[in-house]
Design an enzyme around this catalytic site. Structure first.
Site, PDB file in Angstrom:
ATOM      1  N   GLY B 123       0.806  -1.221   0.000  1.00 54.40           N
ATOM      2  CA  GLY B 123       0.000   0.000   0.000  1.00 54.40           C
ATOM      3  C   GLY B 123       0.837   1.269   0.000  1.00 54.40           C
ATOM      4  O   GLY B 123       1.145   1.832   1.067  1.00 54.40           O
ATOM      5  N   LEU B 124       1.208   1.727  -1.187  1.00 56.68           N
ATOM      6  CA  LEU B 124       1.981   2.971  -1.311  1.00 56.68           C
ATOM      7  C   LEU B 124       1.175   4.036  -2.056  1.00 56.68           C
ATOM      8  O   LEU B 124       1.013   5.142  -1.565  1.00 56.68           O
ATOM      9  CB  LEU B 124       3.304   2.697  -2.039  1.00 56.68           C
ATOM     10  N   GLU B 126      -1.638   6.446  -3.686  1.00 62.25           N
ATOM     11  CA  GLU B 126      -2.810   7.111  -3.111  1.00 62.25           C
ATOM     12  C   GLU B 126      -3.589   7.799  -4.222  1.00 62.25           C
ATOM     13  O   GLU B 126      -3.094   7.956  -5.332  1.00 62.25           O
ATOM     14  CB  GLU B 126      -2.353   8.120  -2.048  1.00 62.25           C
ATOM     15  N   PRO B 127      -4.814   8.256  -3.923  1.00 61.32           N
ATOM     16  CA  PRO B 127      -5.580   8.957  -4.964  1.00 61.32           C
ATOM     17  C   PRO B 127      -4.820  10.131  -5.577  1.00 61.32           C
ATOM     18  O   PRO B 127      -4.902  10.374  -6.784  1.00 61.32           O
ATOM     19  CB  PRO B 127      -6.827   9.429  -4.209  1.00 61.32           C
ATOM     20  N   TRP B 155      -5.645   1.589  -5.878  1.00 63.55           N
ATOM     21  CA  TRP B 155      -5.113   0.643  -6.869  1.00 63.55           C
ATOM     22  C   TRP B 155      -4.287  -0.472  -6.207  1.00 63.55           C
ATOM     23  O   TRP B 155      -3.270  -0.909  -6.732  1.00 63.55           O
ATOM     24  CB  TRP B 155      -4.220   1.334  -7.907  1.00 63.55           C
ATOM     25  N   ARG B 263      -5.382 -20.824 -39.616  1.00 58.86           N
ATOM     26  CA  ARG B 263      -6.301 -19.984 -40.384  1.00 58.86           C
ATOM     27  C   ARG B 263      -5.727 -19.682 -41.769  1.00 58.86           C
ATOM     28  O   ARG B 263      -4.544 -19.354 -41.909  1.00 58.86           O
ATOM     29  CB  ARG B 263      -6.558 -18.672 -39.645  1.00 58.86           C
ATOM     30  N   GLU B 359       4.623  -0.413 -10.779  1.00 59.14           N
ATOM     31  CA  GLU B 359       5.984  -0.604 -10.234  1.00 59.14           C
ATOM     32  C   GLU B 359       6.937   0.474 -10.702  1.00 59.14           C
ATOM     33  O   GLU B 359       8.118   0.225 -10.911  1.00 59.14           O
ATOM     34  CB  GLU B 359       6.545  -1.993 -10.603  1.00 59.14           C
TER      35      GLU B 359
END
Lengths: 85, 392
Positions: B123-124, B126-127, B155, B263, B359
């Protein structure tokens, strides 16, 4: 290995990060903004590999890493080497 | 640098492939459609020992070497990029504890993370904070012997189901890392859906409303959260993503090779058309190059070499771009079929795009890679001058 050789290696590593700039060994690299968080992790890896020691939780103190002199002192302490007064 | 897999690595790779073919590939499209990763699959992954891949044996993990872990991430990424993100974030928590945890934290959490009894998440972000990660807005204050966290994270991969979160907050303006259990007072999550890619990665918002955790849940030291704890975790995350992108690209190539062999257009299998061959040739070449960068990162990681951070960044940057290019071309090769969710290639493309953002976005990677290049250039010039002086 002695204090002088440690200081030379530490200074070379820092100099490389700073594009070959010569830095006074007492300058606080982080406070002056000369280095960033990426350098911090690279420094840990450098110290661990170059001097075959482990940087641990209890070593996380800015006084151990903030300058070339500080890095030298930290490594000497971890290796139980005598440092100059 | 030896790039041949040893026998143990080959056997491990074979096992990873068998698992992914049987358990992941047949269902990945459905998971993507439903925007859900089944608990059953997470348990199956855990039972294989995969979640504990990088946990040393002394803590009950598999103690995989860097190459073997990379091979696992490649195979998982080949099957499902969403599932790969579980390996990434769970591994980031493990890596942070391995490097900067206290003995008590390692003893308590690593065995549980190794078995999957506890699922970790990172958890790094933020909004209001993405790339500018050192300026997070979440705060932590020590109140009556407990840390009180206030803020929000966004996220968060597998945030819907994780039970242990590595959360970053400012303590008097100093970035600091904390372990936060889902059961903590004041902690809640909210599912995020409708993403472009990683749709079954169980993303969530995290709300920290005066969330209280024990004082001992601090990881590392105050002020070293972003630089060292996140630094170690993000390096591992980039490593996982680099190999995962390799797998994702390989999946796109494999799908394209299969499709063009079945195909026909204008009475000829697609693989007989030269413009298709051009696309396939570029796919093959780029994947080869991406693989070499991943192997180099693995080699340096195994050595603990300081340059591993930058070489991992380079690997992540290049392989994510390859994944996007290969999956884009895979969709093109499949034509309208490639735009349908009946084929996997559209999912590959959507997931590949996410890889360029997570990342550390590729723009952030470019900035640090360029700086690294200039440093390296100056040092090599200095070495050449020194060698010239010695020979005179």
């Amino acid at each position: 290995m002695n204090e002088e050789s440690i200081m030379t290696k530490a200074a070379d590593f820092v100099s490389q990060y700073l594009n070959n700039a010569e830095v006074d060994h007492d300058v606080d690299l982080f406070a002056t903004g000369m280095v960033n968080s990426l350098f911090a992790m690279q420094l840990v890896l450098f110290v661990e590999k170059e001097f075959a020691l482990s940087v641990d939780n209890e070593d996380l103190d800015l006084d151990n890493f903030k300058s070339i002199n500080a890095i030298t002192g930290f490594v000497c302490k971890k290796l139980d080497l005598t440092t100059a007064a | 640098m030896d790039i041949e897999l040893n026998v143990a690595q080959q056997q491990a790779q074979s096992g990873f492939r068998d698992f992914v073919e049987a358990m992941v590939v047949p269902h990945a499209n459905e998971h993507d459609r439903l925007q859900k990763m089944p608990e059953k699959l997470i348990r199956q992954v855990a039972e294989q020992g995969y979640l504990g891949g990088i946990v040393p044996a002394q803590y009950g993990g598999a103690g995989m070497d860097a190459v073997t872990w990379g091979l696992l991430c490649e195979e998982i990424g080949r099957g499902s990029a969403s599932l790969l993100s579980l390996f990434t974030v769970h591994g980031m928590v493990i890596q942070a504890l391995l490097k900067w945890g206290t003995d008590a934290q390692r003893q308590h959490w690593l065995p549980r993370l190794a078995t999957g009894e506890v699922i970790g998440a990172f958890g790094l972000t933020e909004p209001n904070i993405g790339s500018d990660a050192s300026n997070i807005e979440t705060t932590a204050t020590l109140e009556q012997g407990e840390w009180c966290l206030r803020g929000q994270k966004r996220w968060i991969s597998f945030g819907q189901v994780a039970t242990l979160f590595l959360i970053f907050a400012q303590v008097d303006g100093k970035s600091t890392a904390f372990l936060v259990e889902r059961s903590s007072a004041g902690f809640s999550t909210e599912a995020i859906t409708g993403m472009l890619g990683f749709r079954s990665a169980m993303l969530a918002d995290i709300h920290l409303n005066e969330c209280r955790i024990p004082e001992a849940n601090l990881v590392g030291r105050i002020g070293f959260g972003f630089s060292h704890v996140a630094g170690a975790a993000l390096d591992h995350g980039r490593y996982c993503v680099a190999w995962g992108c390799l797998g994702l690209a390989q999946a796109g190539l494999d799908a394209s090779l299969a499709y063009t062999g079945t195909r026909k257009q204008f009475g000829v299998f697609l693989k007989g058309h030269e413009l298709i061959q051009e696309l396939v040739a570029d796919m093959i070449t780029q994947i080869r190059a991406a693989r070499m960068l991943c192997y180099r990162a693995a080699f340096l990681k195994q050595q603990g070499d300081p340059s591993l951070i930058m070489e991992t960044s380079i690997a992540k940057y290049f392989t994510s771009r390859v994944a996007v290019k290969v999956s884009t071309d895979a969709v093109q090769i499949h034509g309208a079929n490639g735009c349908s969710d009946s084929y996997p290639v559209s999912r590959y493309l959507r997931d590949a795009k996410i890889m360029e953002i997570i990342e550390g976005s590729n723009q952030m990677q470019q900035i640090i890679i360029a700086k690294y290049g200039y440093q390296d250039h100056i040092m090599s010039q200095r070495r050449l001058r020194q060698q010239g002086s010695k020979s005179e």
